[in-house]
Design an enzyme around this catalytic site. Sequence first.
Site, PDB file in Angstrom:
ATOM      1  N   ALA A   1      -3.546   4.853  -6.106  1.00 26.84           N
ATOM      2  CA  ALA A   1      -2.054   5.064  -6.049  1.00 26.84           C
ATOM      3  C   ALA A   1      -1.568   4.045  -7.145  1.00 26.84           C
ATOM      4  O   ALA A   1      -1.729   3.013  -7.130  1.00 26.84           O
ATOM      5  CB  ALA A   1      -1.177   4.996  -5.104  1.00 26.84           C
TER       6      ALA A   1
ATOM      7  N   ARG B   1     -12.409   7.122   2.455  1.00 21.76           N
ATOM      8  CA  ARG B   1     -13.426   6.020   2.992  1.00 21.76           C
ATOM      9  C   ARG B   1     -14.862   6.181   2.623  1.00 21.76           C
ATOM     10  O   ARG B   1     -15.335   5.081   2.300  1.00 21.76           O
ATOM     11  CB  ARG B   1     -12.903   6.003   4.409  1.00 21.76           C
ATOM     12  CG  ARG B   1     -11.728   4.957   4.735  1.00 21.76           C
ATOM     13  CD  ARG B   1     -11.392   4.769   6.161  1.00 21.76           C
ATOM     14  NE  ARG B   1     -12.546   3.958   6.670  1.00 21.76           N
ATOM     15  CZ  ARG B   1     -12.652   3.609   8.242  1.00 21.76           C
ATOM     16  NH1 ARG B   1     -11.714   4.044   8.983  1.00 21.76           N
ATOM     17  NH2 ARG B   1     -13.646   2.903   8.748  1.00 21.76           N
TER      18      ARG B   1
ATOM     19  N   GLY C   1     -10.988  13.225   7.320  1.00 23.44           N
ATOM     20  CA  GLY C   1     -11.927  12.902   8.130  1.00 23.44           C
ATOM     21  C   GLY C   1     -13.070  13.790   8.417  1.00 23.44           C
ATOM     22  O   GLY C   1     -13.678  14.152   9.300  1.00 23.44           O
TER      23      GLY C   1
ATOM     24  N   ALA D   1       3.290  12.186  -0.562  1.00 30.08           N
ATOM     25  CA  ALA D   1       2.526  12.278   0.848  1.00 30.08           C
ATOM     26  C   ALA D   1       2.959  10.979   1.280  1.00 30.08           C
ATOM     27  O   ALA D   1       3.672   9.901   0.761  1.00 30.08           O
ATOM     28  CB  ALA D   1       1.216  12.617   0.833  1.00 30.08           C
TER      29      ALA D   1
ATOM     30  N   LEU E   1      -7.476   5.875  -3.238  1.00 28.86           N
ATOM     31  CA  LEU E   1      -7.774   4.834  -2.389  1.00 28.86           C
ATOM     32  C   LEU E   1      -7.374   3.487  -3.146  1.00 28.86           C
ATOM     33  O   LEU E   1      -7.543   2.964  -3.794  1.00 28.86           O
ATOM     34  CB  LEU E   1      -9.376   4.474  -2.228  1.00 28.86           C
ATOM     35  CG  LEU E   1     -10.038   5.718  -1.368  1.00 28.86           C
ATOM     36  CD1 LEU E   1     -11.502   5.793  -1.943  1.00 28.86           C
ATOM     37  CD2 LEU E   1      -9.798   5.531  -0.017  1.00 28.86           C
TER      38      LEU E   1
ATOM     39  N   HIS F   1       2.145  11.858  -6.232  1.00 30.70           N
ATOM     40  CA  HIS F   1       1.938  11.321  -4.685  1.00 30.70           C
ATOM     41  C   HIS F   1       3.382  11.763  -4.104  1.00 30.70           C
ATOM     42  O   HIS F   1       4.257  11.018  -4.105  1.00 30.70           O
ATOM     43  CB  HIS F   1       1.703   9.909  -4.821  1.00 30.70           C
ATOM     44  CG  HIS F   1       1.229   9.543  -3.491  1.00 30.70           C
ATOM     45  ND1 HIS F   1       1.307  10.287  -2.152  1.00 30.70           N
ATOM     46  CD2 HIS F   1       0.545   8.167  -3.033  1.00 30.70           C
ATOM     47  CE1 HIS F   1       0.861   9.235  -1.251  1.00 30.70           C
ATOM     48  NE2 HIS F   1       0.484   8.237  -1.712  1.00 30.70           N
TER      49      HIS F   1
ATOM     50  N   TYR G   1       6.183   7.996   1.314  1.00 36.10           N
ATOM     51  CA  TYR G   1       6.587   7.380   0.190  1.00 36.10           C
ATOM     52  C   TYR G   1       7.959   8.159  -0.380  1.00 36.10           C
ATOM     53  O   TYR G   1       8.578   8.998   0.350  1.00 36.10           O
ATOM     54  CB  TYR G   1       5.632   7.145  -0.944  1.00 36.10           C
ATOM     55  CG  TYR G   1       4.368   6.075  -0.215  1.00 36.10           C
ATOM     56  CD1 TYR G   1       4.857   4.799   0.046  1.00 36.10           C
ATOM     57  CD2 TYR G   1       3.014   6.662  -0.107  1.00 36.10           C
ATOM     58  CE1 TYR G   1       3.833   4.102   0.770  1.00 36.10           C
ATOM     59  CE2 TYR G   1       2.207   5.766   0.411  1.00 36.10           C
ATOM     60  CZ  TYR G   1       2.397   4.415   0.877  1.00 36.10           C
ATOM     61  OH  TYR G   1       1.798   3.716   1.283  1.00 36.10           O
TER      62      TYR G   1
END
Length: 357
Positions: free
Chosen positions: A56, A316, A294, A174, A24, A172, A177
């Site tokens: 990140a 989140r 989600g 995904a 996050l 990372h 990037y």
Amino acid sequence: MPSLFEPIELGSIYARNRILMAPLTRARGTREHVPTPIMAEYYAQRAGAGLIISEATGISREGLGWPYAPGLWSQEQVEAWKPITAAVHAKGGKIVAQLWHMGRMVHSSVTGQQPVSCSATKAPEALHTYDGKQAPEIARPLTREDIARILNDYENAARNALQAGFDGVQIHAANGYLIDEFLRDGTNHRSDEYGGSPENRIRFLREVTERVIATIGADKTSVRLSPNGDTEGCIDSRPEQVFVPTAKLLNDLDIAFLELREPGPDGTCDKIDQPKLHGPIREVFKKPMVLNLGYTRDEAVETIATGVADAISFGRPFIANPDLVRRLENNLPLNKDDIRTWYSQGVEGYTDYPLAR
């Protein structure tokens, strides 16, 4: 049946439950991308997660275009991370560093350099800077010499992560990037050994992963992919043909675990209607697989119990619920996060969310 609340081994990491804290971005570092003391309290508050994947974290100034995000390329940054990882460990938690190169998703006003990517493309929307959002710039295509230099940056950051006290790293790959830009034919227009066929487009991720493994070990190395749909204008015409072989490669490299960020058509952030690929990926990736984005409590419980995944990472919900694991285990109501403070620089909306009574 496995349970969301029971332990799991993720390579060399013994996680006390299967609830991971997803990376996050919170922008609480300095303008020089050095972590700050309030980050120790923030991460320690969330140490109940089976594993924390850090926000990140930049491998180089060139690749870090997010204002106030932390890095891992200098000794000053390493020393500033040490009290943060120590605080997590003091609470019995585990934490890995997510290694980040943003590719074309940076603005020169933040990095002082032209953005780079596999090809001369630009991001589709305005980018975050210290002076608000600004129009994207065309990226400079990486040369082979540039790629060799960036591989060295990943090696340096992985070594620094262990020196800083992290239990491992996540690469990372995904969210549109740099590595993702190489993977997808919508952004990778190269005609050399890094472009064209899926095998060639996977090459850069393979070389990054091999370099990190050679530096810290496969049992401390994980990867994050987002194998579906359009992410920041980064898209592939046949995602299954690139992401399933990518997962097979990572399985053969014996990484600790693979995390998949998979938005659906009803997502709160991204909304993607392409079929999710965790099923075909599960067939070729035999190590622990983590799903993200989600999930409700009940969905997470069922996903683990039915063997669809081995762990779930929550993003989140961890912002506003430092005690998320206890809330999920006891089916307690969740606090709501305040979007105004996602990327602000103070403690408000960062370390002041209340615990459940």
